[in-house]
Design a protein around this motif. Structure first.
Motif, mmCIF file in Angstrom:
data_model
loop_
_atom_site.group_PDB
_atom_site.id
_atom_site.type_symbol
_atom_site.label_atom_id
_atom_site.label_comp_id
_atom_site.label_asym_id
_atom_site.label_seq_id
_atom_site.Cartn_x
_atom_site.Cartn_y
_atom_site.Cartn_z
ATOM 1 N N CYS A 177 0.831 -1.213 0.000
ATOM 2 C CA CYS A 177 0.000 0.000 0.000
ATOM 3 C C CYS A 177 0.863 1.260 0.000
ATOM 4 C CB CYS A 177 -0.930 -0.007 1.216
ATOM 5 S SG CYS A 177 -2.300 -1.176 1.084
ATOM 6 N N TYR A 178 1.942 1.221 0.788
ATOM 7 C CA TYR A 178 2.856 2.364 0.835
ATOM 8 C C TYR A 178 3.457 2.620 -0.546
ATOM 9 C CZ TYR A 178 7.398 4.669 1.509
ATOM 10 O OH TYR A 178 8.478 5.501 1.390
ATOM 11 N N LEU A 179 3.916 1.557 -1.190
ATOM 12 C CA LEU A 179 4.496 1.714 -2.521
ATOM 13 C C LEU A 179 3.449 2.185 -3.523
ATOM 14 C CD1 LEU A 179 6.734 -1.504 -2.655
ATOM 15 C CD2 LEU A 179 7.511 0.859 -2.429
ATOM 16 N N HIS A 180 2.235 1.653 -3.418
ATOM 17 C CA HIS A 180 1.175 2.032 -4.351
ATOM 18 C C HIS A 180 0.835 3.520 -4.231
ATOM 19 C CE1 HIS A 180 -2.519 1.839 -6.691
ATOM 20 N NE2 HIS A 180 -3.155 2.415 -5.688
ATOM 21 N N GLU A 181 0.821 4.003 -2.993
ATOM 22 C CA GLU A 181 0.420 5.390 -2.773
ATOM 23 C C GLU A 181 1.562 6.383 -2.995
ATOM 24 O OE1 GLU A 181 -1.074 5.385 1.173
ATOM 25 O OE2 GLU A 181 -2.914 4.316 0.674
ATOM 26 N N GLU A 182 2.777 5.992 -2.561
ATOM 27 C CA GLU A 182 3.900 6.932 -2.599
ATOM 28 C C GLU A 182 4.803 6.749 -3.819
ATOM 29 O OE1 GLU A 182 4.134 9.325 -0.445
ATOM 30 O OE2 GLU A 182 2.513 8.644 0.871
ATOM 31 N N TRP A 183 5.021 5.515 -4.232
ATOM 32 C CA TRP A 183 5.958 5.230 -5.319
ATOM 33 C C TRP A 183 5.339 4.213 -6.279
ATOM 34 C CZ3 TRP A 183 9.890 8.528 -4.968
ATOM 35 C CH2 TRP A 183 10.236 9.014 -3.714
ATOM 36 N N PRO A 184 4.299 4.589 -6.984
ATOM 37 C CA PRO A 184 3.607 3.639 -7.858
ATOM 38 C C PRO A 184 4.476 3.116 -9.006
ATOM 39 C CG PRO A 184 2.824 5.875 -8.256
ATOM 40 C CD PRO A 184 3.677 5.928 -7.033
ATOM 41 N N GLN A 185 5.582 3.808 -9.311
ATOM 42 C CA GLN A 185 6.442 3.377 -10.406
ATOM 43 C C GLN A 185 7.390 2.255 -10.007
ATOM 44 O OE1 GLN A 185 6.712 6.019 -8.505
ATOM 45 N NE2 GLN A 185 8.500 7.300 -9.008
ATOM 46 N N VAL A 186 7.452 1.921 -8.728
ATOM 47 C CA VAL A 186 8.380 0.901 -8.234
ATOM 48 C C VAL A 186 7.756 -0.485 -8.391
ATOM 49 C CG1 VAL A 186 9.591 -0.004 -6.218
ATOM 50 C CG2 VAL A 186 9.489 2.468 -6.626
ATOM 51 N N GLY A 187 8.498 -1.391 -9.038
ATOM 52 C CA GLY A 187 8.067 -2.779 -9.136
ATOM 53 C C GLY A 187 8.691 -3.608 -8.031
ATOM 54 N N TYR A 188 8.084 -4.728 -7.682
ATOM 55 C CA TYR A 188 8.571 -5.556 -6.581
ATOM 56 C C TYR A 188 8.158 -6.993 -6.826
ATOM 57 C CZ TYR A 188 3.903 -3.875 -5.444
ATOM 58 O OH TYR A 188 2.583 -3.504 -5.531
ATOM 59 N N ASN A 189 8.752 -7.898 -6.061
ATOM 60 C CA ASN A 189 8.510 -9.334 -6.202
ATOM 61 C C ASN A 189 7.803 -9.836 -4.957
ATOM 62 O OD1 ASN A 189 8.910 -12.248 -6.239
ATOM 63 N ND2 ASN A 189 10.339 -11.870 -7.928
ATOM 64 N N LEU A 190 6.619 -10.451 -5.116
ATOM 65 C CA LEU A 190 5.821 -10.908 -3.977
ATOM 66 C C LEU A 190 5.785 -12.436 -3.863
ATOM 67 C CD1 LEU A 190 2.759 -8.465 -4.000
ATOM 68 C CD2 LEU A 190 4.843 -8.350 -2.646
ATOM 69 N N LYS A 191 6.747 -13.106 -4.469
ATOM 70 C CA LYS A 191 6.827 -14.552 -4.281
ATOM 71 C C LYS A 191 7.352 -14.837 -2.873
ATOM 72 C CE LYS A 191 7.501 -15.731 -9.129
ATOM 73 N NZ LYS A 191 8.386 -16.378 -10.132
ATOM 74 N N THR A 192 6.796 -15.848 -2.240
ATOM 75 C CA THR A 192 7.143 -16.124 -0.844
ATOM 76 C C THR A 192 8.628 -16.441 -0.671
ATOM 77 O OG1 THR A 192 6.455 -18.431 -1.198
ATOM 78 C CG2 THR A 192 4.842 -16.925 -0.209
ATOM 79 N N ARG A 193 9.256 -17.023 -1.676
ATOM 80 C CA ARG A 193 10.685 -17.343 -1.534
ATOM 81 C C ARG A 193 11.565 -16.102 -1.649
ATOM 82 N NH1 ARG A 193 9.515 -19.555 -6.632
ATOM 83 N NH2 ARG A 193 10.536 -18.501 -8.395
ATOM 84 N N ASN A 194 10.995 -14.997 -2.119
ATOM 85 C CA ASN A 194 11.763 -13.773 -2.286
ATOM 86 C C ASN A 194 11.431 -12.705 -1.252
ATOM 87 O OD1 ASN A 194 13.172 -14.662 -4.579
ATOM 88 N ND2 ASN A 194 11.437 -14.161 -5.895
ATOM 89 N N MET A 195 10.637 -13.049 -0.253
ATOM 90 C CA MET A 195 10.328 -12.134 0.847
ATOM 91 C C MET A 195 10.837 -12.748 2.140
ATOM 92 S SD MET A 195 6.594 -10.560 -0.123
ATOM 93 C CE MET A 195 5.824 -12.134 -0.467
#
Length: 530
Positions: free
Chosen positions: A366-384
């Protein structure tokens, strides 16, 4: 030596005649080593002292016959080298001007200067490149009238007070040396001699040079201070702007030359190393293996400049990057803990902890969506990661990904929620992973218990809440009919789920979900923002 003889010529003749046998047939050093005093030398010395008690060696009883004899040899040689007209009868001057090879030798004969001949009135040791302190042995020749030590490299303090021993001294030349500047209290010494005696001697300041230095000091010092202030200001500004930039050599040193023992994994295009910076900070260094074009490198740096600004407790701090032809890398803080995939498979976490992990990741998203929408990220469990404090962290970012749309981000988060509930991983790549989705759909809503992690206790309230999360996850991954909720809606729903989980843990089931949803509407939006 000639100093053994008195002012009277017959004494000088008698003394020098002692060493007549070979006195001019060998070098002075050879003479000193080979000649010995004659048997009657002691009686000769005694008779000389009876005739002239003022001779210097007469006060040194018992007589040091060997030193007195050596002094006669040196006197004979030195008198001859100094071009005195008749060394048997007279030794008025020591002239070693411009003889740098032998002048230091004669200065080293302390025994000679101790018995300095009383006939010597002038000493010239100029232009010999003499080094070190003032040769104080010349003060033994207290009767001299002229002393020239100019054009040498003498340094240190001048023994000014010793010049009181030279009462007859009327000519002194110490010019062109490197003596230490005299104190003001010694100014009376310079009144005794002409100013030409001290030209560029270092003893008195050069007024012209002093004026130049004064001007340079008065003008140059403020300019220097200004330049230093500007320089340090620029340096601090430059460091602030570039404190996030790492060089290949820094990263190489931090990872012990990218050693295999510091290699912790490979993720597609990148290799990940554990390292320690010079300040002791542990870091995670993600090195990109493929070569980037100039344009992609520029975009990489621009992206990294955004990442270092991220500040959220559920996003790993990005410390900086490396941008060179040989190495492209992102440097983040090292997180002690385990990835969420391992945590799910080995720890069998209770439902409350699973919900907290979902909420933590949702807060970061949510923070990234609201403040830095241009930032991509990886939400796979092995990468968090899950830190040792139990805080879930987004640790990987998608660089140069122009297709990481809001729809795709929502889809990934939906898959993440399904994995947390079922402890089942997608077997294929994200775009083709229909196995877990179809499996959940085939059991929802009638057989929800079949897809919940078999190790977890399945109380009624847990099954009910898990069903809500599964429904939520299926909604997020449903891109076919544009049923995906907005991220504002996602944050509200997750806040509602969080309140329900907390209430069920405490046994409080009285407050309706609708009432809680309105009260906790902003809970996830700002959770963990630093």
């Amino acid at each position: 030596m000639a100093s053994i003889s008195a002012d009277s010529l017959h004494l000088l003749t008698a003394l020098l005649s002692i060493s007549i046998p070979v006195i001019f047939t060998a070098t002075v050093v050879e003479d000193l080593d080979n000649l010995q005093p004659p048997p009657d030398f002691n009686s000769t010395i005694i008779n000389n002292c009876l005739r002239n008690p003022s001779l210097r060696y007469c006060n040194s009883t018992p007589f040091d016959l060997h030193q007195i004899f050596k002094s006669t040899i040196v006197a004979s040689h030195l008198c001859n080298i100094s071009s005195n007209p008749n060394c048997v009868e007279s030794f008025p001057k020591i002239d070693l001007h411009s003889q740098p090879k032998i002048a230091p030798l004669y200065l080293s004969f302390t025994f000679f200067w101790k018995y300095c001949p009383l006939t010597i009135l002038s000493i010239d040791l100029s232009n010999n490149s003499l080094k070190g302190n003032f040769p104080t042995d010349v003060f033994y020749c207290s009767q001299i009238q002229a002393l020239d030590l100019s054009h040498n490299n003498l340094s240190g303090d001048l023994p000014i007070h010793n010049f009181s021993l030279l009462e007859n001294l009327t000519f002194l030349n110490l010019s062109y040396n490197d003596f230490t500047e005299c104190r003001i209290s010694d100014s009376h010494f310079f009144e005794r001699f002409n100013s030409t005696s001290f030209v560029r001697s270092g003893l008195v300041p050069n007024h012209k040079e002093f004026r130049i230095k004064a001007v340079l000091l008065l003008v140059g010092f403020p300019v220097l201070v200004l330049v230093m202030v500007v320089f340090w200001g620029w340096l601090c500004f430059f460091r602030r702007r570039n404190r996030h930039m790492f060089t290949p050599s820094i990263l190489k040193a931090a990872t012990d030359g990218f050693s295999v023992r510091n290699l912790v994994g490979r993720n597609g295009r990148a290799s990940v190393y554990r390292g320690v910076l010079r300040d002791g900070s542990e870091v995670r260094v993600e090195i990109y293996l493929d070569t980037m074009s100039i344009e992609n490198r520029r975009r990489f740096v621009e992206h990294c400049k955004i990442l270092v600004q991220l500040q959220h407790k559920n996003i790993v701090p990005v410390l900086g990057w490396c941008d060179s032809r040989r190495l492209m890398a992102i440097v983040t803080e090292w997180v002690d803990g385990q990835n969420i995939e391992t945590w799910l498979s080995t720890c069998n976490p209770p439902w409350k902890q699973r919900v907290q992990v979902i909420l933590g990741i949702a807060a970061g998203v949510c923070y990234l969506h609201e403040e830095w929408p241009q930032v991509g990220y990886n939400l796979k469990t092995r990468n968090m990661m899950l830190s040792v404090d139990g805080e879930p962290l987004i640790t990987r970012f998608k660089l140069l990904d122009d297709h990481h749309s809001s729809t795709k981000k929502t889809y990934e988060f939906g898959m993440f929620m399904l994995e947390i509930v079922t402890n089942r991983r997608a077997a294929k790549e994200l775009e083709k992973s229909v196995d877990i989705v179809e499996w959940v759909k085939s059991n929802y809503p009638d057989n929800v218990e079949n897809v919940i992690d078999k190790r977890m206790k399945k109380r009624v309230e847990i099954v009910s809440e898990a069903a809500e999360v599964l429904e939520f996850g299926l909604t997020c991954i449903d891109v076919s009919k544009s049923h995906q909720p907005s991220w504002d809606r996602i944050c509200d729903l997750l806040s509602d789920i969080s309140s329900t989980a907390i209430s069920s843990a405490s046994g409080d089931r009285k407050t309706s979900r609708v009432e809680r949803g309105g009260r906790d509407r902003q809970h996830v939006h700002h959770r963990g923002v630093e």
